[in-house]
Design an enzyme around this catalytic site. Structure first.
Site, PDB file in Angstrom:
ATOM      1  N   GLU A  26      32.141  37.428  46.364  1.00  0.00           N
ATOM      2  CA  GLU A  26      31.858  36.248  45.535  1.00  0.00           C
ATOM      3  C   GLU A  26      30.381  35.870  45.585  1.00  0.00           C
ATOM      4  O   GLU A  26      29.855  35.279  44.651  1.00  0.00           O
ATOM      5  CB  GLU A  26      32.716  35.054  45.995  1.00  0.00           C
ATOM      6  CG  GLU A  26      33.778  34.681  44.992  1.00  0.00           C
ATOM      7  CD  GLU A  26      34.540  33.398  45.331  1.00  0.00           C
ATOM      8  OE1 GLU A  26      34.312  32.799  46.390  1.00  0.00           O
ATOM      9  OE2 GLU A  26      35.390  33.013  44.520  1.00  0.00           O
ATOM     10  N   HIS A  48      45.641  57.894  56.487  1.00  0.00           N
ATOM     11  CA  HIS A  48      46.744  58.636  55.877  1.00  0.00           C
ATOM     12  C   HIS A  48      46.934  58.225  54.424  1.00  0.00           C
ATOM     13  O   HIS A  48      47.981  58.466  53.835  1.00  0.00           O
ATOM     14  CB  HIS A  48      48.019  58.428  56.697  1.00  0.00           C
ATOM     15  CG  HIS A  48      47.872  58.949  58.093  1.00  0.00           C
ATOM     16  ND1 HIS A  48      48.398  60.154  58.507  1.00  0.00           N
ATOM     17  CD2 HIS A  48      47.192  58.444  59.159  1.00  0.00           C
ATOM     18  CE1 HIS A  48      48.070  60.362  59.767  1.00  0.00           C
ATOM     19  NE2 HIS A  48      47.334  59.332  60.188  1.00  0.00           N
ATOM     20  N   LYS A 101      40.371  31.438  34.599  1.00  0.00           N
ATOM     21  CA  LYS A 101      40.962  30.096  34.588  1.00  0.00           C
ATOM     22  C   LYS A 101      41.069  29.573  33.163  1.00  0.00           C
ATOM     23  O   LYS A 101      42.103  29.038  32.764  1.00  0.00           O
ATOM     24  CB  LYS A 101      40.102  29.120  35.395  1.00  0.00           C
ATOM     25  CG  LYS A 101      40.166  29.332  36.879  1.00  0.00           C
ATOM     26  CD  LYS A 101      39.450  28.193  37.584  1.00  0.00           C
ATOM     27  CE  LYS A 101      39.183  28.543  39.027  1.00  0.00           C
ATOM     28  NZ  LYS A 101      38.241  27.628  39.665  1.00  0.00           N
TER      29      LYS A 101
HETATM   30  O1  PA5 Z   1      34.025  30.198  48.020  1.00  0.00           O
HETATM   31  C1  PA5 Z   1      34.359  29.423  47.135  1.00  0.00           C
HETATM   32  O2  PA5 Z   1      33.651  28.452  46.789  1.00  0.00           O
HETATM   33  C2  PA5 Z   1      35.682  29.587  46.428  1.00  0.00           C
HETATM   34  O3  PA5 Z   1      36.339  30.743  46.846  1.00  0.00           O
HETATM   35  C3  PA5 Z   1      36.571  28.377  46.679  1.00  0.00           C
HETATM   36  O4  PA5 Z   1      36.724  28.205  48.063  1.00  0.00           O
HETATM   37  C4  PA5 Z   1      37.942  28.521  46.008  1.00  0.00           C
HETATM   38  O5  PA5 Z   1      37.798  28.755  44.657  1.00  0.00           O
HETATM   39  C5  PA5 Z   1      38.781  27.262  46.243  1.00  0.00           C
HETATM   40  O6  PA5 Z   1      38.101  26.140  45.758  1.00  0.00           O
HETATM   41  P1  PA5 Z   1      38.533  24.676  46.134  1.00  0.00           P
HETATM   42  O7  PA5 Z   1      38.328  24.458  47.581  1.00  0.00           O
HETATM   43  O8  PA5 Z   1      37.634  23.803  45.299  1.00  0.00           O
HETATM   44  O9  PA5 Z   1      39.978  24.509  45.747  1.00  0.00           O
END
Ligand code: PA5
Length: 433
Positions: A281, A302, A416
């Site tokens: 990310e 494996h 989303k």
């Molecule tokens: O690293 C990040 O910012 C994301 O992976 C969020 O943690 C994830 O989308 C969850 O978001 P939130 O805590 O707003 O529900």
């Protein structure tokens, strides 16, 4: 007592000239610590090892004391609001052991089957809920919370349910914040300046860890040691930056596209999931970044092992080795030796596992897969804390080397919007046209 980094099996493929990058690394180090780079609003995690919220930790500990007889804590969250605590719990948990308070995760996918069985499981359990969402609007945890909130209120009544719901969210914004304020739930804060995947050392990780009985003090000490070790702007003294630069150069100069994090201990499987989220990310944007994957050996030797040995030569491995096991077994001698294993009788499984690691590394390196070797002493809370901070700072350095913002995730919005349009959410009618 931190971590060892061995680049011997990279140097065959790549000349790593620290001098050439010295100035750049120093500049980025200053950018990180002075909070002047891209996404600089999200650098609050940098000093969390020392400056975590001590008042909150005390509040979490007394909440745990009040709830010491809980059989189950359901932790609702996804992404950075889920993977760090799951990884930490798996890292130290003794396999096949029933914990006093079992931690169960929900809201990290949309499976009705999963949630149905969780609801059934909770019917005769003494349980509480910790719902975690920084934005407070993420669909997966919001849906799970709506369902489980109804269940817990039906079971205990609204007044008692209120004492069993703990919310971890933003300080002043978001739907979850509003709900928590209106209902009077106990609230914990995810600071504005700490993004989800960098939030393990906030209440996001601390609350589930305390409820699971983990040694949080030692985890923080591990993170503090990693902070101290990574505090030098001189790459020669900074293993996190050496790791970051090596993976950057394997990508830029050696044309590697994939980094695989390899472990030889199943307790590390969820740590790999956390690591993949952190780097995937943070770096995967603007058509840049390594694709991060993981494998658990010898299991995956494996399966994926075939590809790693002989498939496209676009990958390298980062092997996470654990020097000492807490517990171990030896292979018994057998008088008939029908399985022909007497040649390793009286040897411990970790001895055999380490030979597997060595043999695999030699094979993969000769198959043109560079190997970075990271070694830690053991799988305990201290080393979990150490690795979390080591990889966080290495990730920030890696992303800044690529000149991208490590702290946003604009690409996550695409799915989303489509999902909202398909579900008929107001305002998304024209998305798919
Ligand atoms: O690293 C990040 O910012 C994301 O992976 C969020 O943690 C994830 O989308 C969850 O978001 P939130 O805590 O707003 O529900």
């Amino acid at each position: 007592m931190g971590l060892e980094l061995d680049l011997t099996n990279v140097e065959k493929f790549l000349k790593i000239d620290y001098k050439k990058y010295d100035k750049k690394i120093k500049e980025i180090h200053q950018m990180i610590h002075n909070k002047t780079g891209l996404g600089n609003d999200y650098l609050g995690w940098i000093d969390l090892p020392y400056h975590y919220d001590k008042e909150e930790l005390k509040r979490i500990e007394s909440l745990k004391e009040k709830n010491k007889d809980l059989e189950v804590l359901v932790v609702i969250g996804i992404g950075g609001s889920y993977l760090g605590s799951k990884a930490g719990l798996e890292f130290v948990k003794k396999p096949f052991t029933k914990e006093k308070t079992e931690i169960i995760f929900a809201g990290h996918q949309l499976s009705g089957e999963y949630l149905y069985h969780l609801v059934e499981y909770l019917k005769d359990k003494n349980y509480a809920i910790n719902v975690i969402s920084k934005s407070g609007t993420t669909t997966e945890p919001a849906v799970a919370f709506r369902i489980l909130k109804k269940e817990i209120e039906e079971k205990y009544g609204k007044a008692e349910a209120k004492n069993r719901i703990f919310v971890t969210t933003d300080k002043k914004r978001g739907a979850l914040f509003t709900q928590a304020t209106n209902e009077g739930y106990e609230k914990f804060i995810i600071p504005d300046s700490v993004g989800g995947r960098y939030s393990v050392l906030t209440a996001v990780g601390l609350l589930p860890f305390v409820f699971a009985g983990l040694d949080v003090k030692s985890m923080l000490e591990g993170a503090q040691k990693a902070f101290d070790d990574a505090n030098s702007d001189d790459i020669k003294n900074n293993l996190a930056y050496q790791y970051a630069l090596t993976r950057y150069l394997l990508n830029q100069e050696n044309n590697k596209k994939i980094e695989m994090l390899i472990n030889y201990e199943p307790k590390l499987n969820f740590f790999s999931e956390w690591w993949k989220q952190l780097f995937g990310e943070s770096e995967g944007k603007e058509n840049k970044g390594l694709f991060v994957a993981s494998a658990s050996f010898t299991t995956d030797l494996h399966s994926l092992g075939q590809y790693i040995q002989e498939g496209q030569r676009t990958l390298f491995e980062t092997v996470l080795k654990v020097k000492n096991n807490d517990k171990d077994l030896s292979i018994p001698k057998d008088k008939d030796d029908l399985d022909e294993l007497n040649y390793i009788s009286n040897k411990s499984l970790s001895y055999v596992n380490n030979k597997a690691l060595l043999g695999t590394m030699i094979a993969h390196v000769s198959g043109n897969v560079p190997n970075i070797l990271l070694t830690i002493d053991k799988l305990d809370t201290y080393h979990f804390g150490y690795l979390v901070y080591f990889f966080e700072i290495a990730c920030a350095m890696s992303a800044y080397l690529l000149e991208i913002n490590p702290f946003n995730q604009p690409g996550v919005e695409a799915y989303k919007k489509n999902m909202f349009a398909l579900l008929g959410k107001k305002g998304y009618e024209n998305i798919l046209k």
